[in-house]
Design an enzyme around this catalytic site. Structure first.
Site, PDB file in Angstrom:
ATOM      1  N   HIS A 116     -21.782  80.184  -3.921  1.00 21.64           N
ATOM      2  CA  HIS A 116     -20.472  80.538  -4.487  1.00 21.64           C
ATOM      3  C   HIS A 116     -19.305  79.743  -3.891  1.00 21.64           C
ATOM      4  CE1 HIS A 116     -22.338  83.506  -6.879  1.00 21.64           C
ATOM      5  NE2 HIS A 116     -22.283  84.528  -6.054  1.00 21.64           N
ATOM      6  N   HIS A 189     -17.399  87.469 -10.994  1.00 14.65           N
ATOM      7  CA  HIS A 189     -18.431  88.256 -10.313  1.00 14.65           C
ATOM      8  C   HIS A 189     -18.116  89.755 -10.365  1.00 14.65           C
ATOM      9  CE1 HIS A 189     -21.772  89.021  -7.699  1.00 14.65           C
ATOM     10  NE2 HIS A 189     -21.918  87.754  -7.334  1.00 14.65           N
ATOM     11  N   GLU A 323     -23.309  87.535 -14.662  1.00 13.65           N
ATOM     12  CA  GLU A 323     -22.494  86.374 -14.327  1.00 13.65           C
ATOM     13  C   GLU A 323     -22.838  85.225 -15.276  1.00 13.65           C
ATOM     14  OE1 GLU A 323     -22.956  85.770  -9.936  1.00 13.65           O
ATOM     15  OE2 GLU A 323     -24.069  87.657 -10.170  1.00 13.65           O
TER      16      GLU A 323
END
Length: 360
Positions: A116, A189, A323
């Site tokens: 991420h 997210h 996601e």
């Protein structure tokens, strides 16, 4: 919860302070309210969705995402609750990749792998923000991600627009440009719980996915490079089934879903991806996206150590994430959809979270 409005409201946007970061940066909160009384609350720290109120079958408004009421919790303990994540969402194996035969190393912040965007990804940056009435009350977040930040090449300019439409859809539009070739893979997210915003588990939610294939992964959740059929596996959501039905048949520990589903649309056009239905409240969520995949995650790493809004203790499986993104570690798999953005081109993505009442 509170009673949904039966009389159309005047859409509005409210802005107020959400505190100051530990580095002394002011953070602002934006609450978008549409004509039905549904609302979405976002902060410019991480371009983060902190609250989402939508009606149930009794016209009662309730929050359907996990989150905090204070900034410090987002800084210190948030597992990306509602955040915009990048420059590359999901995992890059060993934090290594090549673009045009030049090798790059980015931080490893998830065991031996990159996750991420690194230690200070987009979820931990302050975004510039402005508001407008577009397809409904909207907030536009913009960010300059400088060349070399977290090891990535190129100055990247990112825009993310959140709009709460008058038919209760949260529409997210993403745009990005670069001055050097660079991988980019953006997503939101949000952790969803259509029953009670995270006070209980989501194992009884009924899920269906427009995905006949998935990308098998190793023990570190890095794809092994294959695209496999979901038939005969716990990842088969082609017909509606409860999230909990086959969850214990997944790999672990911990048991649960944290896998990329390959969408039938293969990306490009706005197409249905996943539908989730919660029987007790009657809430139904439809996720539509232009992305080729979705990472289905069931809060496997929540363990009761995080206390969120309304003193809710977030336990394992108290939420699910959908996601919308390109496949994990795509930059290292030539057969996966391309994630390299080149100068002179524009990264574009649309994902919509559409809310309804009733199974169909």
């Amino acid at each position: 919860m509170f009673q949904a409005n039966l009389v159309p409201m005047i859409p509005r946007i409210e802005k107020k302070s959400f505190g100051t970061t530990q580095a002394g940066e002011p953070v602002h909160q934006f609450t978008l309210t549409n004509a039905t009384g549904a609302s979405a609350t976002l902060i410019d720290y991480g371009a983060t969705l902190t609250r989402l109120l939508v009606p149930d079958k009794n016209k009662q408004m309730g929050d359907v995402v996990l989150g905090f009421d204070d900034l410090r919790s987002y800084e210190d303990q948030s597992p990306y609750f509602g955040a915009t994540v990048g420059r590359v969402a999901n995992r890059i194996a060993h934090g290594l990749f090549a673009v045009d035969e030049r090798r790059y190393a980015v931080p490893v912040n998830n065991g031996p792998h990159h996750l991420h965007g690194g230690f200070k990804g987009y979820d931990k940056r302050i975004w510039a923000a402005d508001t407008a009435m577009a397809e409904g009350p909207s907030v536009r977040f913009t960010l300059l991600d400088p060349d070399g930040t977290e090891g990535y090449p190129g100055n990247v300019r990112v825009t993310v627009i959140f709009s709460l439409t008058h038919d209760n859809a949260l529409k997210i539009q993403y745009f990005a440009t670069t001055d050097k070739p660079t991988p980019i893979n953006l997503t939101n997210h949000a952790y969803f719980n259509l029953k009670d915003g995270g006070q209980s588990d989501v194992l009884g939610h009924i899920l269906q996915a427009h995905a006949d294939f998935y990308t098998p992964a190793d023990a570190d959740l890095i794809p092994i490079g294959k695209i496999a059929t979901v038939s005969g596996t716990p990842f088969d959501f082609t017909q509606p089934k409860s999230i909990g039905k086959d969850l214990q048949a997944t790999d672990g520990p911990p048991k649960g879903y944290d896998h990329n589903l390959v969408l039938r649309s293969h990306g490009g056009s706005l197409s249905p991806a996943v539908t989730a239905y919660e029987p007790a409240t009657g809430r139904r969520l439809e996720v539509w996206t232009t992305e080729p995949g979705v990472q289905l995650y069931t809060g496997n790493f929540l363990n009761g150590s995080i206390k969120g809004r309304n003193n809710s203790v977030y336990q394992q499986y108290h939420a699910f994430c959908v996601e919308a993104q390109h496949y994990p570690d795509s930059i290292n798999h030539p057969k996966f959809p391309e994630t390299v953005l080149h100068p002179g081109t524009v990264y574009r993505q649309i994902t919509e979270y559409r809310f309804f009442v009733g199974e169909k």
